[in-house]
Design a protein around this motif. Structure first.
Motif, mmCIF file in Angstrom:
data_model
loop_
_atom_site.group_PDB
_atom_site.id
_atom_site.type_symbol
_atom_site.label_atom_id
_atom_site.label_comp_id
_atom_site.label_asym_id
_atom_site.label_seq_id
_atom_site.Cartn_x
_atom_site.Cartn_y
_atom_site.Cartn_z
ATOM 1 N N LYS A 144 18.545 -149.912 88.066
ATOM 2 C CA LYS A 144 19.326 -149.666 89.344
ATOM 3 C C LYS A 144 18.920 -150.986 90.561
ATOM 4 C CE LYS A 144 19.598 -145.548 91.222
ATOM 5 N NZ LYS A 144 21.030 -145.216 91.312
ATOM 6 N N ALA A 145 17.644 -151.255 90.609
ATOM 7 C CA ALA A 145 17.063 -152.182 91.227
ATOM 8 C C ALA A 145 17.825 -153.471 90.973
ATOM 9 C CB ALA A 145 15.739 -152.343 91.375
ATOM 10 N N ALA A 146 17.854 -153.782 89.634
ATOM 11 C CA ALA A 146 18.477 -155.019 89.050
ATOM 12 C C ALA A 146 19.739 -155.159 89.618
ATOM 13 C CB ALA A 146 18.151 -155.053 87.435
ATOM 14 N N ILE A 147 20.534 -154.195 89.305
ATOM 15 C CA ILE A 147 22.028 -154.544 89.619
ATOM 16 C C ILE A 147 22.401 -154.537 91.193
ATOM 17 C CG2 ILE A 147 24.124 -153.099 89.934
ATOM 18 C CD1 ILE A 147 23.036 -151.393 87.167
ATOM 19 N N ARG A 148 21.425 -153.914 91.929
ATOM 20 C CA ARG A 148 21.528 -154.255 93.418
ATOM 21 C C ARG A 148 20.885 -155.803 93.833
ATOM 22 N NH1 ARG A 148 19.896 -148.403 95.841
ATOM 23 N NH2 ARG A 148 21.098 -147.179 94.514
ATOM 24 N N ASP A 149 20.054 -156.169 93.030
ATOM 25 C CA ASP A 149 19.393 -157.416 93.296
ATOM 26 C C ASP A 149 20.475 -158.580 93.493
ATOM 27 O OD1 ASP A 149 16.285 -158.074 93.162
ATOM 28 O OD2 ASP A 149 17.566 -159.969 92.943
ATOM 29 N N PRO A 150 20.197 -159.489 94.356
ATOM 30 C CA PRO A 150 21.232 -160.691 94.641
ATOM 31 C C PRO A 150 20.843 -161.779 93.657
ATOM 32 C CG PRO A 150 19.717 -160.647 96.402
ATOM 33 C CD PRO A 150 19.301 -159.606 95.678
ATOM 34 N N ASN A 151 19.966 -161.528 92.859
ATOM 35 C CA ASN A 151 19.603 -162.739 91.953
ATOM 36 C C ASN A 151 19.897 -162.533 90.432
ATOM 37 O OD1 ASN A 151 18.002 -164.420 93.921
ATOM 38 N ND2 ASN A 151 16.927 -162.310 94.207
ATOM 39 N N PRO A 152 19.820 -163.439 89.492
ATOM 40 C CA PRO A 152 20.063 -163.302 88.343
ATOM 41 C C PRO A 152 18.936 -162.535 87.604
ATOM 42 C CG PRO A 152 19.878 -165.555 88.635
ATOM 43 C CD PRO A 152 19.833 -164.723 89.782
ATOM 44 N N CYS A 181 24.046 -165.875 92.524
ATOM 45 C CA CYS A 181 24.687 -165.457 91.163
ATOM 46 C C CYS A 181 23.990 -163.985 90.892
ATOM 47 C CB CYS A 181 24.450 -166.334 90.199
ATOM 48 S SG CYS A 181 25.076 -165.916 88.674
ATOM 49 N N PRO A 182 24.584 -162.864 91.567
ATOM 50 C CA PRO A 182 24.151 -161.514 91.371
ATOM 51 C C PRO A 182 24.577 -161.203 90.159
ATOM 52 C CG PRO A 182 25.959 -161.705 92.930
ATOM 53 C CD PRO A 182 25.599 -163.024 92.585
ATOM 54 N N ILE A 183 23.812 -161.232 89.253
ATOM 55 C CA ILE A 183 24.387 -160.916 87.754
ATOM 56 C C ILE A 183 23.072 -160.207 87.042
ATOM 57 C CG2 ILE A 183 23.479 -162.963 86.581
ATOM 58 C CD1 ILE A 183 26.322 -162.882 85.142
ATOM 59 N N VAL A 184 22.965 -159.095 86.332
ATOM 60 C CA VAL A 184 22.454 -158.703 85.356
ATOM 61 C C VAL A 184 22.858 -158.986 83.703
ATOM 62 C CG1 VAL A 184 21.191 -156.501 84.399
ATOM 63 C CG2 VAL A 184 21.862 -156.784 86.887
ATOM 64 N N PHE A 185 21.936 -159.454 83.124
ATOM 65 C CA PHE A 185 21.934 -159.876 81.749
ATOM 66 C C PHE A 185 21.043 -158.922 80.945
ATOM 67 C CE2 PHE A 185 22.681 -164.368 83.300
ATOM 68 C CZ PHE A 185 23.935 -164.452 83.028
ATOM 69 N N ASP A 205 18.454 -138.205 93.346
ATOM 70 C CA ASP A 205 19.777 -138.710 93.519
ATOM 71 C C ASP A 205 19.829 -140.336 93.395
ATOM 72 O OD1 ASP A 205 20.779 -136.400 93.800
ATOM 73 O OD2 ASP A 205 20.717 -136.358 96.049
ATOM 74 N N ASP A 206 18.649 -140.883 93.922
ATOM 75 C CA ASP A 206 18.883 -142.395 93.969
ATOM 76 C C ASP A 206 17.398 -142.832 93.651
ATOM 77 O OD1 ASP A 206 19.903 -144.880 93.925
ATOM 78 O OD2 ASP A 206 19.835 -145.037 96.256
ATOM 79 N N PHE A 207 17.030 -142.963 92.389
ATOM 80 C CA PHE A 207 15.791 -143.440 92.004
ATOM 81 C C PHE A 207 15.742 -144.986 91.577
ATOM 82 C CE2 PHE A 207 12.412 -143.948 88.582
ATOM 83 C CZ PHE A 207 11.290 -143.686 89.386
ATOM 84 N N VAL A 208 15.346 -145.387 92.704
ATOM 85 C CA VAL A 208 15.352 -146.982 92.439
ATOM 86 C C VAL A 208 13.563 -147.663 92.579
ATOM 87 C CG1 VAL A 208 15.818 -149.327 93.362
ATOM 88 C CG2 VAL A 208 17.261 -147.449 93.582
ATOM 89 N N LEU A 209 13.241 -148.419 91.712
ATOM 90 C CA LEU A 209 12.108 -148.997 91.638
ATOM 91 C C LEU A 209 11.841 -150.422 92.172
ATOM 92 C CD1 LEU A 209 10.480 -147.385 88.157
ATOM 93 C CD2 LEU A 209 9.873 -146.720 90.703
ATOM 94 N N PRO A 210 10.622 -150.793 92.643
ATOM 95 C CA PRO A 210 10.711 -152.278 93.249
ATOM 96 C C PRO A 210 10.365 -153.308 91.836
ATOM 97 C CG PRO A 210 8.749 -150.976 93.659
ATOM 98 C CD PRO A 210 9.586 -150.092 93.162
ATOM 99 N N ILE A 211 11.232 -154.271 91.893
ATOM 100 C CA ILE A 211 11.034 -155.350 90.929
ATOM 101 C C ILE A 211 9.981 -156.017 91.335
ATOM 102 C CG2 ILE A 211 12.142 -157.360 89.696
ATOM 103 C CD1 ILE A 211 14.881 -156.013 90.162
ATOM 104 N N GLY A 212 9.057 -156.325 90.295
ATOM 105 C CA GLY A 212 7.900 -157.228 90.609
ATOM 106 C C GLY A 212 6.417 -156.211 90.835
ATOM 107 N N GLU A 253 16.852 -163.078 98.985
ATOM 108 C CA GLU A 253 16.185 -162.080 99.510
ATOM 109 C C GLU A 253 17.241 -160.660 98.808
ATOM 110 O OE1 GLU A 253 13.119 -160.913 102.229
ATOM 111 O OE2 GLU A 253 13.749 -162.854 102.264
ATOM 112 N N ALA A 254 15.984 -159.867 98.175
ATOM 113 C CA ALA A 254 16.551 -158.547 97.816
ATOM 114 C C ALA A 254 16.849 -157.523 98.697
ATOM 115 C CB ALA A 254 15.618 -158.146 96.658
#
Lengths: 354, 468
Positions: free
Chosen positions: B301-309, B253-257, B329-336, A353-354
């Protein structure tokens, strides 16, 4: 045994009956530090648990209750038990697919491990990982990986996290003689030394990468020396003697923990069973296995010392064995009675869950 | 208690075998590990070892017997003081009990004979949700012009300030300031502990990043280009994408490639591949490919916070292009979530990443001819916002997809299949996929241009689906 040689000859293969010396270290037993009574008893129990667990897993496989691949650790028990005796809380473990022993040694529940082997919902991975894929954050066990060599950089990554967090822990990264020829191992050696990561590379040299002996697969067979180009010290250890493993483990872990970077321990060990359950093991002579079993068995060695020193009678050891069998039988019963995963579990755990 | 020795399964697929030979006789003492029999399977002759010690009380299946089913008792081992009558009793009861040992529904399900309890995928909404797109930037927000490169750097810097467990590693990311200058200034601000130059060993450092993520750190692993990540593929797929599932949810695996993907300019076949379709096939991965600087920033920013690869596909040509980015200050967009980049009702053009350049220019050209194309920017390839595409197609009844990747099993072919399945009745024409040509990328300037999609091809495709 005679039949197996004959069969192998018919198949045009040469069987070499040439038991190799296990280690130079083995020749001089006097150098091996003794263990206390409590440590010997603890090692005996831990190794016996792995042995009995694996025997039971083999039986359940034979009954069709465990499917797929199943790689047994029988014969190699002293390696993981000795290392675990040398470790401190928080030190991580990661290994390949011959992993049940590592799980039990870190303190994972035999019921949960066995139920994963039978693919049931009470298994550590809720039935979705199987023999090669189990994890426990609680006991710092990071798998359980099915791809040869892959745990090596991952294990260095655990060490990277230790250094990043300055938590004083060391990653014990296990791999086999087969994996020791993988390219990623050397990429990892380079980075681990370059960044002085707290990792001990434990090479479990059981002499065969599946059916190919070390000599037939490796240009050089001293695996402890494989880190020399990177400045990583290494040592060959008699991996059949839990005392030797523990002593070498303590030294290596202390080395890595003190900021000296990685160290390699080549554990000279032996697996009694085939590579996996479906391996007829025609690439080695029966005598070689029997010789190891009768002369070097890691559990027998401890049993012998315990009795010789009067620390345990035969009856005492039988009582331990009985207790271990009870634990293993309970695990096996749980693993058969526990239901399979709910069909809806097919769709869970793909994403967090994100 | 007497112990039955059962006919063992000696391979994942074995159902029966031949009991070739007994190596012990009734009355013999056996110890654990002794070879007691040989069994022939279709693959090999295997030795059967005793798993317990005792006296062989009775042999139940004679040597030479063929077709002995797995789990049939083949002999009985007696403990101390037990006699053969106990063996017979045990054998008799075992014969009845043995089949029940296997869970009743397992073999059937495994053989695909019983499909009654095979789970259906989580139900997709019969009709795509009609929810309007979320307003991502509040009205009146000040906008600043930033290049995609700067936006990506700002995203990383902001997240590194926010969370001490985020770090960047890759080739030339630190002292060189990034091969494409995306990590410029990060070493100065965050130091060598968190901005790490790696050796040129993708397989190794990708795996090392995965290990750090297993331990709970949040690595950003930069590939100088995604072409080099093929050396790291095993860790991206087998180690990063599959672990959460294999661990039953216990460990992820919370990682960003991240890094530039696809063709740059004149760098030829080995440096010009678009990997969007490849990664988008893998459950466990999220695949993001932004076009604008604002999307690059908000999604990274969303990717870095996401708990998935996360696979974050950038593009070298886009790095230097400027877009308006909200000053928040904190512009985050939804993945998906896809977005409608341009509204229209004549046809839907779906694209992502650099493909959006062709799509938007084509829409512009079409507008001049009086054809109002709607342009959907997927932004995320997986999970794909197919509902947004369907909503648009319900309005336009026509669809063209645009990407630089190869045609077979492309992102576009997946969208085509989804539309055929979920919006067949809304389509007035077959979907056309505008893709890179089905060849390795050539070096010659004219050939490279031909190998890539073009605005002209998109324009023609839109006219074709519009029958104009």
């Amino acid at each position: 045994m005679a039949q197996s040689q004959a069969a192998a000859r018919q198949a045009g293969e040469e069987v070499q009956v040439r038991p190799e010396p296990v280690a130079d270290a083995e020749a001089d037993d006097s150098k091996v530090p003794e263990l206390s009574k409590d440590a010997e008893l603890s090692a005996y129990r831990s190794m016996l648990l792995i042995r009995r667990f694996e025997e039971k897993a083999g039986q359940l496989y034979g009954m069709g209750l465990i499917g797929g691949f199943c790689h047994l650790y029988i014969g190699q028990e002293a390696v993981v038990v000795g290392m675990q005796m040398a470790a401190i809380d928080g030190d991580q473990n990661i290994t390949g697919y011959r992993d049940h022993g590592h799980m039990l040694a870190t303190g994972m529940d035999p019921k949960g491990v066995m139920a994963e082997l039978t693919g049931r919902r009470g298994g550590y991975s809720r039935g979705k990982g199987g023999s090669m894929h189990m994890f426990s954050k609680e006991t710092h066990f990071y798998g359980g990986h099915g791809i040869v060599g892959a745990p090596v950089p991952i294990g260095a990554g655990l060490a990277f996290a230790n250094k990043y967090r300055e938590n004083g822990n060391v990653s014990m990264t296990y791999f086999g003689d087969g994996a020791a020829n993988q390219g990623q191992v050397y990429e990892t050696f380079n980075m681990a030394k370059l960044w002085q990561l707290p990792v001990v590379f434990v090479i479990e040299n059981n002499r065969y990468g599946m059916g190919t002996s070390l000599k037939r697969a490796s240009a050089t067979t001293n695996l402890a020396n494989r880190g020399l180009s990177f400045g990583i010290p290494g040592e060959q250890v008699n991996g059949m003697d839990v005392r030797a493993v523990k002593a070498a483990g303590e030294k290596a872990l202390e080395f890595a923990r003190s900021g000296n970077g990685p160290m390699i321990l080549e554990m000279l060990t032996y697996r009694y069973r085939g590579h996996s359950m479906s391996d007829p093991a025609k690439y080695r002579a029966r005598e070689e296995v029997q010789k190891m079993r009768s002369e070097n068995d890691p559990i027998e060695q401890v049993s012998h010392r315990l009795q010789e020193k009067g620390w345990a009678s035969e009856d005492d050891l039988k009582a331990i064995d009985k207790d271990i069998r009870r634990i293993v039988n309970e695990a096996a019963e749980f693993a058969q009675a526990d239901p399979e995963p709910d069909p809806s579990d097919l769709w869970t755990d793909v994403y967090a869950e994100a | 208690m007497p112990t039955n020795i059962l006919m063992p399964a000696l391979s994942p697929t074995m159902e029966d075998g031949t009991l070739a030979k007994w190596l012990v006789q009734e009355g013999d003492q056996v110890a654990a590990g002794d070879v007691i029999a040989e069994i022939e399977t279709d693959k090999a002759t295997m030795e059967v070892e005793a798993v317990d010690e005792g006296r062989l009380g009775k042999i139940l299946v004679g040597e030479g017997t063929e077709g002995v089913k797995v789990n049939t008792p083949i002999a009985v081992i007696l403990g101390d003081g037990e006699d053969a009558s106990a063996a017979e009793a045990a054998a008799a009861s075992a014969a009845v009990e043995a089949p029940a040992a296997a869970p009743q529904d397992t073999p059937a399900a495994a053989n695909g004979e019983d499909t009654s309890d095979i789970a259906a995928p989580p139900p997709a909404a019969a009709e795509p949700s009609q929810a309007e797109e979320q307003i991502e930037v509040p009205e009146g927000t000040e906008m600043v012009e930033l290049t995609v490169r700067e936006a990506l750097r700002d995203a990383m810097a902001e997240e590194m300030r926010r969370d001490g467990e985020v770090f960047v590693m890759g080739e030339e990311v630190a002292e060189y300031q990034g091969a494409y200058k995306v990590t410029q200034g990060l070493l100065d601000e965050f130091g060598a502990k968190r901005v790490i130059d790696t050796p040129i060993t993708e397989h190794g450092f990708a795996g090392l990043g995965v290990g750090a993520a297993f331990a709970g750190l949040k690595p950003i692993v930069e590939f100088m280009t995604w072409n080099f990540a093929m050396q790291a593929m095993d860790h991206i797929i087998n180690s990063a994408a599959k672990t959460l599932y294999m661990a039953g949810g216990q460990m992820g695996c919370p990682i960003v490639f991240r890094g530039p993907n696809g063709a740059a300019a004149r760098v030829a076949a080995q440096h010009s591949q678009d990997y969007a379709a490849w990664y988008s096939q893998v459950p466990g991965l999220k695949v993001v490919q932004p076009h604008s600087a604002a999307d690059a920033k908000g999604l990274l920013k969303a990717a870095i916070r996401d708990p998935n690869p996360i696979i974050f596909l950038e593009n070298e040509i886009l790095y230097g292009q400027s877009f308006a980015v909200p000053k928040l200050d904190d512009f985050v967009l939804p993945i998906g979530k896809a977005k409608t980049s341009r509204s229209g009702d004549a046809a839907t053009i779906v694209s992502f990443g650099i493909g959006m350049s062709y799509a938007l220019k084509a829409a512009e050209a079409l507008a001049e001819e009086g054809i109002a194309a709607e342009v959907i920017d997927l932004r995320t390839i997986r999970p794909m916002d197919i509902d947004a595409v369907i909503r648009s197609v319900q309005k336009t009844n026509r669809c063209v997809t645009v990407e630089e990747g190869w045609p077979q099993s492309s992102v576009g072919s997946h969208i085509s299949a989804e539309l055929m399945t979920k919006a067949f009745d809304h389509l007035d024409a077959p979907v056309i996929n505008v893709t890179g040509k089905d060849v390795p990328m050539p070096y010659a300037a004219n050939l490279e241009k031909l190998a890539l999609p073009s605005v002209k091809e998109v324009v023609e495709a839109v006219k074709s689906v519009s029958y104009r």
